[in-house]
Motif scaffolding. Sequence first.
Motif, PDB file in Angstrom:
ATOM      1  N   TRP A   1      -2.314   6.168  -7.963  1.00  0.00           N
ATOM      2  CA  TRP A   1      -1.089   6.533  -7.268  1.00  0.00           C
ATOM      3  C   TRP A   1      -0.203   7.372  -8.185  1.00  0.00           C
ATOM      4  CZ3 TRP A   1       0.338   1.121  -4.850  1.00  0.00           C
ATOM      5  CH2 TRP A   1      -0.685   0.752  -3.958  1.00  0.00           C
ATOM      6  N   ARG A   2       0.561   8.275  -7.581  1.00  0.00           N
ATOM      7  CA  ARG A   2       1.444   9.161  -8.340  1.00  0.00           C
ATOM      8  C   ARG A   2       2.814   8.540  -8.632  1.00  0.00           C
ATOM      9  NH1 ARG A   2      -0.095  14.688  -8.193  1.00  0.00           N
ATOM     10  NH2 ARG A   2      -1.947  14.996  -6.916  1.00  0.00           N
ATOM     11  N   GLU A   3       3.226   7.595  -7.788  1.00  0.00           N
ATOM     12  CA  GLU A   3       4.551   6.997  -7.965  1.00  0.00           C
ATOM     13  C   GLU A   3       4.610   5.633  -7.302  1.00  0.00           C
ATOM     14  OE1 GLU A   3       6.747  10.199  -6.177  1.00  0.00           O
ATOM     15  OE2 GLU A   3       6.793   9.204  -4.232  1.00  0.00           O
ATOM     16  N   VAL A   4       5.581   4.852  -7.731  1.00  0.00           N
ATOM     17  CA  VAL A   4       5.942   3.591  -7.084  1.00  0.00           C
ATOM     18  C   VAL A   4       7.443   3.620  -6.851  1.00  0.00           C
ATOM     19  CG1 VAL A   4       4.036   2.162  -7.926  1.00  0.00           C
ATOM     20  CG2 VAL A   4       6.083   2.429  -9.322  1.00  0.00           C
TER      21      VAL A   4
ATOM     22  N   ARG B   1       7.746   7.758 -11.378  1.00  0.00           N
ATOM     23  CA  ARG B   1       6.518   8.555 -11.365  1.00  0.00           C
ATOM     24  C   ARG B   1       5.543   7.901 -12.344  1.00  0.00           C
ATOM     25  NH1 ARG B   1       7.961  12.037  -7.913  1.00  0.00           N
ATOM     26  NH2 ARG B   1       9.896  13.179  -7.995  1.00  0.00           N
TER      27      ARG B   1
ATOM     28  N   PRO C   1       0.808  -1.226   0.000  1.00  0.00           N
ATOM     29  CA  PRO C   1       0.000   0.000   0.000  1.00  0.00           C
ATOM     30  C   PRO C   1       0.844   1.281   0.000  1.00  0.00           C
ATOM     31  CG  PRO C   1      -0.881  -1.569   1.582  1.00  0.00           C
ATOM     32  CD  PRO C   1       0.429  -2.134   1.091  1.00  0.00           C
ATOM     33  N   SER C   2       2.076   1.216   0.443  1.00  0.00           N
ATOM     34  CA  SER C   2       2.985   2.374   0.446  1.00  0.00           C
ATOM     35  C   SER C   2       3.477   2.736  -0.952  1.00  0.00           C
ATOM     36  CB  SER C   2       4.204   2.074   1.321  1.00  0.00           C
ATOM     37  OG  SER C   2       4.959   1.019   0.731  1.00  0.00           O
ATOM     38  N   GLY C   3       3.174   1.871  -1.941  1.00  0.00           N
ATOM     39  CA  GLY C   3       3.691   2.090  -3.290  1.00  0.00           C
ATOM     40  C   GLY C   3       4.992   1.356  -3.543  1.00  0.00           C
TER      41      GLY C   3
ATOM     42  N   ALA D   1      -0.935   0.141  -9.839  1.00  0.00           N
ATOM     43  CA  ALA D   1      -0.708   1.396  -9.107  1.00  0.00           C
ATOM     44  C   ALA D   1      -1.348   2.565  -9.844  1.00  0.00           C
ATOM     45  CB  ALA D   1       0.790   1.622  -8.910  1.00  0.00           C
ATOM     46  N   GLU D   2      -1.217   2.583 -11.164  1.00  0.00           N
ATOM     47  CA  GLU D   2      -1.848   3.642 -11.957  1.00  0.00           C
ATOM     48  C   GLU D   2      -3.369   3.565 -11.832  1.00  0.00           C
ATOM     49  OE1 GLU D   2       1.481   4.584 -15.381  1.00  0.00           O
ATOM     50  OE2 GLU D   2      -0.057   3.099 -15.855  1.00  0.00           O
TER      51      GLU D   2
ATOM     52  N   HIS E   1      -5.030   2.547  -9.357  1.00  0.00           N
ATOM     53  CA  HIS E   1      -5.388   3.031  -8.022  1.00  0.00           C
ATOM     54  C   HIS E   1      -5.217   4.546  -7.908  1.00  0.00           C
ATOM     55  CE1 HIS E   1      -5.153  -1.217  -6.748  1.00  0.00           C
ATOM     56  NE2 HIS E   1      -5.941  -0.835  -5.777  1.00  0.00           N
TER      57      HIS E   1
END
Length: 149
Positions: free
Chosen positions: A100-103, A140, A65-67, A95-96, A98
Amino acid sequence: MSRIRIREASWPADRQALEAVRCEVFIKEQGVPRALEFDGLDAAALHWLALTEDDRPVGTLRLLPSGQIGRMAVLPDFRGQRIGSRLLHHAIAAAEAHGWREVWLNAQYARRSFYAPHGFIVISDIFEDAGIPHQRMLRRLNRGMAMAS
């Protein structure tokens, strides 16, 4: 070359298969202590399995969940078939999806060059994890940019 399929996995349902690959690669091959490999974070993570046509598990990856992307492992006999790249693609796409901005990930130093073509850049000095040199890498994601256009 075998036909390999990638599918999302569930820690409760697929734990045995996920653990088998990770034990082979990280514990037996690389000497990572079991207590470090199985850190208690798996139940909260998204997981993927790479499977042969007869459902033999040959690769894994998790996304926390933290990426953080981690625990990517491909059995030695199956390396060089782009399985790791395919697993990574699934995690980035999730991740995208969801938003999210980055992994990010902690890449083994010797394997940093694997991640660069996937858009990851080094963002830390070298550090040791489980006795193995690593560097943190970041990517990103496109989702934020796509929403702005």
